[in-house]
Design an enzyme around this catalytic site. Structure first.
Site, PDB file in Angstrom:
ATOM      1  N   ARG A 104      61.582  81.729  51.916  1.00 11.59           N
ATOM      2  CA  ARG A 104      61.114  82.853  51.412  1.00 11.59           C
ATOM      3  C   ARG A 104      60.125  82.865  50.043  1.00 11.59           C
ATOM      4  O   ARG A 104      59.562  83.827  49.801  1.00 11.59           O
ATOM      5  CB  ARG A 104      62.173  84.047  51.321  1.00 11.59           C
ATOM      6  CG  ARG A 104      62.743  84.564  52.395  1.00 11.59           C
ATOM      7  CD  ARG A 104      63.987  85.392  52.546  1.00 11.59           C
ATOM      8  NE  ARG A 104      65.074  84.849  52.104  1.00 11.59           N
ATOM      9  CZ  ARG A 104      66.139  85.384  51.416  1.00 11.59           C
ATOM     10  NH1 ARG A 104      65.983  86.743  50.982  1.00 11.59           N
ATOM     11  NH2 ARG A 104      67.356  84.465  51.244  1.00 11.59           N
ATOM     12  N   LYS A 119      61.501  75.102  46.418  1.00 13.05           N
ATOM     13  CA  LYS A 119      62.011  76.239  45.696  1.00 13.05           C
ATOM     14  C   LYS A 119      62.433  75.671  44.151  1.00 13.05           C
ATOM     15  O   LYS A 119      62.510  76.510  43.278  1.00 13.05           O
ATOM     16  CB  LYS A 119      63.105  76.751  46.484  1.00 13.05           C
ATOM     17  CG  LYS A 119      63.697  78.275  45.727  1.00 13.05           C
ATOM     18  CD  LYS A 119      64.576  78.899  46.540  1.00 13.05           C
ATOM     19  CE  LYS A 119      65.920  78.417  47.021  1.00 13.05           C
ATOM     20  NZ  LYS A 119      66.416  79.317  47.791  1.00 13.05           N
ATOM     21  N   GLY A 165      71.218  74.475  43.670  1.00 10.93           N
ATOM     22  CA  GLY A 165      70.114  74.121  42.553  1.00 10.93           C
ATOM     23  C   GLY A 165      69.430  75.314  42.245  1.00 10.93           C
ATOM     24  O   GLY A 165      68.575  75.364  41.562  1.00 10.93           O
ATOM     25  N   GLY A 200      78.792  85.324  51.289  1.00 11.97           N
ATOM     26  CA  GLY A 200      79.867  84.697  51.937  1.00 11.97           C
ATOM     27  C   GLY A 200      81.236  85.656  51.258  1.00 11.97           C
ATOM     28  O   GLY A 200      81.248  85.765  50.095  1.00 11.97           O
ATOM     29  N   ALA A 211      32.495  79.697   6.624  1.00 10.03           N
ATOM     30  CA  ALA A 211      32.411  80.625   7.942  1.00 10.03           C
ATOM     31  C   ALA A 211      31.361  79.268   8.824  1.00 10.03           C
ATOM     32  O   ALA A 211      30.455  79.025   8.444  1.00 10.03           O
ATOM     33  CB  ALA A 211      31.955  81.767   7.992  1.00 10.03           C
ATOM     34  N   ARG A 232      19.651  69.881   3.939  1.00 10.07           N
ATOM     35  CA  ARG A 232      19.236  70.666   4.924  1.00 10.07           C
ATOM     36  C   ARG A 232      17.746  70.808   4.560  1.00 10.07           C
ATOM     37  O   ARG A 232      17.297  70.204   3.299  1.00 10.07           O
ATOM     38  CB  ARG A 232      19.827  72.135   4.894  1.00 10.07           C
ATOM     39  CG  ARG A 232      19.558  72.807   3.521  1.00 10.07           C
ATOM     40  CD  ARG A 232      20.185  74.110   3.348  1.00 10.07           C
ATOM     41  NE  ARG A 232      19.769  74.757   2.034  1.00 10.07           N
ATOM     42  CZ  ARG A 232      20.811  75.240   1.295  1.00 10.07           C
ATOM     43  NH1 ARG A 232      22.009  75.426   1.651  1.00 10.07           N
ATOM     44  NH2 ARG A 232      20.150  75.841   0.308  1.00 10.07           N
TER      45      ARG A 232
HETATM   46  C1  UD1 Z   1      76.123  80.114  50.372  1.00  5.44           C
HETATM   47  C2  UD1 Z   1      77.349  80.283  50.891  1.00  5.44           C
HETATM   48  C3  UD1 Z   1      77.819  81.768  50.802  1.00  5.44           C
HETATM   49  C4  UD1 Z   1      77.604  82.058  49.435  1.00  5.44           C
HETATM   50  C5  UD1 Z   1      76.256  81.876  48.890  1.00  5.44           C
HETATM   51  C6  UD1 Z   1      76.047  81.939  47.439  1.00  5.44           C
HETATM   52  C7  UD1 Z   1      77.568  78.587  52.527  1.00  5.44           C
HETATM   53  C8  UD1 Z   1      78.035  78.427  54.216  1.00  5.44           C
HETATM   54  N1  UD1 Z   1      77.653  79.846  52.210  1.00  5.44           N
HETATM   55  O1  UD1 Z   1      75.178  80.995  51.414  1.00  5.44           O
HETATM   56  O2  UD1 Z   1      79.168  81.970  51.120  1.00  5.44           O
HETATM   57  O3  UD1 Z   1      77.899  83.591  49.010  1.00  5.44           O
HETATM   58  O4  UD1 Z   1      75.586  80.564  49.041  1.00  5.44           O
HETATM   59  O5  UD1 Z   1      74.597  82.012  47.120  1.00  5.44           O
HETATM   60  O6  UD1 Z   1      77.869  77.628  51.892  1.00  5.44           O
HETATM   61  N2  UD1 Z   1      71.345  73.632  51.033  1.00  5.44           N
HETATM   62  C9  UD1 Z   1      71.105  72.243  51.467  1.00  5.44           C
HETATM   63  N3  UD1 Z   1      70.988  71.885  52.437  1.00  5.44           N
HETATM   64  C10 UD1 Z   1      71.584  72.787  53.712  1.00  5.44           C
HETATM   65  C11 UD1 Z   1      71.732  74.144  53.322  1.00  5.44           C
HETATM   66  C12 UD1 Z   1      71.632  74.656  52.257  1.00  5.44           C
HETATM   67  O7  UD1 Z   1      71.109  71.487  50.339  1.00  5.44           O
HETATM   68  O8  UD1 Z   1      71.516  72.214  54.723  1.00  5.44           O
HETATM   69  C13 UD1 Z   1      71.305  74.008  49.966  1.00  5.44           C
HETATM   70  C14 UD1 Z   1      70.227  75.191  49.456  1.00  5.44           C
HETATM   71  O9  UD1 Z   1      68.890  74.452  48.861  1.00  5.44           O
HETATM   72  C15 UD1 Z   1      70.839  75.904  48.305  1.00  5.44           C
HETATM   73  C16 UD1 Z   1      72.383  75.918  48.561  1.00  5.44           C
HETATM   74  O10 UD1 Z   1      72.410  74.843  49.492  1.00  5.44           O
HETATM   75  O11 UD1 Z   1      70.548  75.218  47.042  1.00  5.44           O
HETATM   76  C17 UD1 Z   1      72.885  77.231  49.248  1.00  5.44           C
HETATM   77  O12 UD1 Z   1      72.011  77.429  50.730  1.00  5.44           O
HETATM   78  P1  UD1 Z   1      71.637  78.592  51.081  1.00  5.44           P
HETATM   79  O13 UD1 Z   1      71.177  78.526  52.288  1.00  5.44           O
HETATM   80  O14 UD1 Z   1      70.938  79.488  50.169  1.00  5.44           O
HETATM   81  O15 UD1 Z   1      73.356  79.444  50.998  1.00  5.44           O
HETATM   82  P2  UD1 Z   1      73.659  80.730  51.699  1.00  5.44           P
HETATM   83  O16 UD1 Z   1      73.365  80.767  53.070  1.00  5.44           O
HETATM   84  O17 UD1 Z   1      72.756  81.773  50.742  1.00  5.44           O
END
Ligand code: UD1
Ligand code: CA
Length: 464
Positions: A16, A23, A106, A142, A386, A446
């Site tokens: 996004r 990101k 992160g 979550g 100046a 000058r």
């Molecule tokens: C996750 C939590 C959710 C929580 C939310 C808070 C899970 C399944 N869900 O959801 O309960 O409320 O964070 O913000 O954990 N990332 C990876 N590898 C992956 C997927 C994600 O490194 O395969 C990293 C993303 O870069 C990010 C973080 O994990 O930094 C969270 O991933 P994101 O997809 O934003 O989690 P949510 O689905 O929002």
């Protein structure tokens, strides 16, 4: 307290953001999101920091290596990205069984060291501990499902029933887990859910099934746990954070004309009675002495400005690595530019469209209009006219200009370095000075003025 290893998840694409940049490298308050997290974690006593990278892994690792030359970070590659549980699984070989693993996102930049400390205390080396928060609109997060007080599960929004979606307590993405148990639970994850991912959050169910304790630490500070997914969210978090920084400074007595038009991208230390007008940006390390006033629309980076100095509007100061110092009672601007190594003594005046680089100006020296001072040592009470410049660069090397105390440099002079203007000397307007001058002397270099009486200007020829 148990030894702590950290896993920071930073493999996600950040779809996004609609950016080619990963990101976690987008900036908040002048620092990459991921740097905020690493900076905070390094304030805790931890054994190892492991970063899970995937999308833009090379870029992320380069950025961290540059930012933290002294800190060995460990990396785990996650390719493809099959969910947060899968992400932590990739880092598992980097984690020692005897410790506790602190898991962070992160893209959640403002988590504080105090909050992480509370979570680790609650974990106490033994309990699966979750950082939670109540949100007015929990959509997408979550949900923390409880029975009575006891936490039973985290259910992702997409998997939640209508009743579960009504729960306002959500998981922030931060947890602390005994590492040996974490590793065992990760092995049991399956992707049978709405998103077909390995959810880290499913380990809560396993802990409950195993009769292990699960504790929730609820924060009341939503800003600390807010994530960034889009440019709109990034800007909103930036504004909220800047407002908080402005309030912190105002509570210390700093008078900020409009806290909504204030940006701090680093550290700002202010003595008493500092005033900051609208639209100023502070970067790096900036120190403002007692009674300093900063006019509107100034950008100030890596500088020390001493008591009573006034920086007029539209001034740009950037000390970079060398720093800039502005002495007490000095007046700078409007429209002045102070570059690295500019050191202004007390009561120095630098006026509009004056640029100073790597130069020392002793007390009371003045350069008020349209001038350049580069690689110069300027004595006390010098008046620098100046339009005058130091020609400090011969096309290959930089050279110094030394201007003695009480010198008067007229308007529109060129001082060709290396050159010394003797103390108390005067340089006539329009002079190009290529040789050093004696103290007390008038130096003029000058063309002599010529006057031709009754001069006839050329006439236009008649047409045809
Ligand atoms: C996750 C939590 C959710 C929580 C939310 C808070 C899970 C399944 N869900 O959801 O309960 O409320 O964070 O913000 O954990 N990332 C990876 N590898 C992956 C997927 C994600 O490194 O395969 C990293 C993303 O870069 C990010 C973080 O994990 O930094 C969270 O991933 P994101 O997809 O934003 O989690 P949510 O689905 O929002
Ligand atoms: Ca997701």
């Amino acid at each position: 307290m148990a030894t702590v290893d950290v896993v920071i998840m930073a493999a996600g694409k950040g779809t996004r953001m609609k950016s080619s940049k990963p990101k976690v490298l987008h900036q908040l308050a002048g620092r990459a999101l991921l740097k905020h997290v690493v900076d905070t974690v390094t304030q805790l006593k931890v054994r190892r920091i492991a970063v899970v990278t995937g999308h833009g892994a090379a870029q992320v690792e380069d950025a961290l290596a540059q930012a933290y030359p002294g800190i060995p970070l460990a990396y785990a590659k996650q390719e493809p990205q099959l969910g947060t549980g899968h992400a932590v699984l990739q880092a598992a070989p980097l984690l020692e069984n005897d410790g506790v693993t602190l898991i962070l996102n992160g893209d959640v930049p403002l988590i504080s060291v105090v909050t992480l400390g509370q979570l680790l205390t609650a974990c106490d080396g033994r309990h699966l501990s979750l950082l939670t928060v109540d949100l007015p609109d929990p959509t997408g997060y979550g949900r923390i499902v409880r029975e009575g007080d006891a936490v039973r599960a985290i259910v992702e929004h997409k998997d939640a029933s209508a009743a579960q979606r009504a729960i306002r307590e959500i998981y922030t993405g931060v947890m602390a887990v005994p590492t040996a148990k974490l590793k065992a639970w990760l092995q049991r994850l399956t992707p049978d859910n709405a998103q077909g991912e390995f959810y880290l959050t499913d380990i809560v169910k396993f802990a409950v099934d195993d009769g292990d304790s699960v504790v929730a630490v609820k924060t009341d500070d939503a800003l600390q746990v807010e994530g960034v997914n889009s440019p709109v969210q990034l800007a909103a978090l930036e504004r909220a954070w800047q407002l908080r920084q402005a309030h912190r400074l105002m509570e210390q007595g700093v008078r900020i004309s409009d806290p909504a038009r204030f940006d701090l991208r680093g550290r700002l230390d202010c003595a008493q009675d500092v005033e900051i007008d609208v639209n100023c940006v502070f970067e790096g390390e900036v120190t403002l002495g007692e009674g300093v006033r900063i006019g509107a629309n100034c950008v100030i980076a890596n500088a020390r400005i001493d008591a009573g100095a006034v920086i007029h509007p539209f001034t740009h100061i950037d000390g970079e690595r060398l720093g800039v110092q502005v002495g007490s009672g000095a007046l700078v601007g409007p429209f002045a530019r102070l570059r690295p190594g500019a050191q202004l003594g007390a009561e120095v005046h630098i006026g509009n469209f004056v640029e100073v680089k790597n130069s020392t100006l002793a007390a009371g020296a003045k350069a008020n209009h349209l001038a350049y001072l580069g690689d110069a040592t300027v004595g006390a009470r010098v008046n620098y006219g100046a339009g005058s410049i130091t020609a400090n660069y011969d096309g290959a090397n930089k050279h110094r200009t030394v201007i003695g105390d009480d010198v008067h440099v007229g308007s529109n002079c060129v001082l060709v370095a290396p050159v010394t203007i003797g103390a108390g000397g005067t340089v006539g307007a329009g002079s190009t000075i290529t040789r050093s001058t004696e103290p007390g002397a008038l130096s003029v270099a000058r063309g002599k003025q010529v006057g031709i009486a009754n001069w006839q200007r050329p006439q236009k020829k008649p047409k045809g």
